[in-house]
Design an enzyme around this catalytic site. Structure first.
Site, short mmCIF file in Angstrom:
data_model
loop_
_atom_site.label_atom_id
_atom_site.label_comp_id
_atom_site.label_asym_id
_atom_site.label_seq_id
_atom_site.Cartn_x
_atom_site.Cartn_y
_atom_site.Cartn_z
N TYR A 54 0.99 -0.68 0.14
CA TYR A 54 -0.05 0.07 0.14
C TYR A 54 0.70 1.00 -0.07
O TYR A 54 0.57 2.03 -0.70
CB TYR A 54 -1.15 -0.10 1.42
CG TYR A 54 -2.14 1.11 1.35
CD1 TYR A 54 -3.06 1.23 0.16
CD2 TYR A 54 -1.16 2.48 1.88
CE1 TYR A 54 -4.21 2.70 0.47
CE2 TYR A 54 -2.62 3.24 2.63
CZ TYR A 54 -3.25 3.42 1.63
OH TYR A 54 -3.86 4.23 1.45
N LYS A 84 1.01 4.53 -2.87
CA LYS A 84 0.83 6.01 -3.25
C LYS A 84 1.52 6.90 -3.07
O LYS A 84 1.40 7.67 -3.24
CB LYS A 84 0.31 6.11 -2.05
CG LYS A 84 -0.81 5.16 -1.14
CD LYS A 84 -2.20 5.94 -2.15
CE LYS A 84 -3.36 5.49 -2.07
NZ LYS A 84 -4.37 5.63 -2.81
#
Length: 255
Positions: A178, A182
């Site tokens: 994750y 990002k």
């Protein structure tokens, strides 16, 4: 072709049937924009759009799976036929990879034991999906007089914050899917901003904060409305607004 008044801006929010995306859609509609609720599930998308219409917004559901090129292209074709342009694109659709768990329980994100297929799936949505949607919508964005693109990032994207052993992210488990996705999205934001600067298209990354949503098993302390504020602010920047930036509601964040 254009059935909306020329002074009504058109905004597309991906992953907008719930959570921060829906909050942003609601706030943009309240500002008088025509808002397109992008959702993978047609039923959930229409339910969200109907609820926002009941609150007085000019809101329409549109089937859009950012990992499915056919739905992305069909969405762009529909927007072109219906409105002829796109003023705002909010790339909100994203996944954590760990499912509905709090960040401190995301043990599957630990780098030394992470499932590579999970990493690929996260990047497919959070990075490649943004490229697919943005590129499909660019001809429509370029037709708008002052287009804005908002990529929904996270505080977890900040390598500065995550690398500080005494910093605010130190209590979280390492994240091999994750957070890197990002961070990549932030880098991508800068590249798009640099390319589109000459066209007057402002492109920025937004970090909503720790919002109470499904993705963190509702452990967040901010409301959806609070988290959506920075998305809406960046979506409504004036001509003198920033581009190639990374912002929370409080201001610029360190890369």
């Amino acid at each position: 072709m254009n059935e909306q008044p020329t002074d009504r801006k058109v905004a597309l929010v991906t992953g907008a049937n719930k959570g921060i995306g829906r909050g942003a859609a609601e706030q943009l509609a309240a500002l008088g924009m025509t808002v397109l609720v992008g959702a993978r599930d047609p039923r959930r998308g229409e339910e969200a759009a109907a609820a926002l219409r009941a609150a007085g917004g000019d809101v329409h559901a549109i089937v859009l799976d950012v990992t499915d090129r056919a739905t992305v292209q069909e969405a762009a074709r529909w927007i072109e036929e219906r409105f002829g342009r796109l003023d705002v694109l909010v790339n909100n659709a994203g996944i954590t990879g760990s499912g509905q768990v709090s960040p401190e329980d995301a043990h599957d994100q630990v780098p030394s034991t992470v499932d590579l297929d999970m990493v690929r799936a996260v990047f497919e949505t959070n990075v490649f999906g943004v490229i697919a949607v943005t590129n499909a919508m660019l001809p429509l964005l370029r037709r708008a007089p002052a287009a804005r693109v908002v990529n929904v990032s996270s505080h977890a994207a900040s390598m500065t914050l995550f690398s500080d052993p005494d910093g605010p992210m130190s209590a979280l488990l390492p994240s091999a899917a994750y957070s890197p996705s990002k961070s990549a999205l932030n880098a991508l934001t800068v590249q798009y901003a640099n390319e589109l600067r000459k066209d007057g298209v402002l492109v920025n990354a937004a970090a909503p904060g720790f919002v109470d949503t499904d993705s963190n098993n509702h452990t967040g302390f901010l409301t959806v409305a609070e988290g959506a504020k920075v998305l809406v602010r960046l979506a409504t920047l004036g001509a003198d607004g920033p581009t190639a930036g990374y912002f929370s509601e409080e201001g610029p964040l360190p890369w």
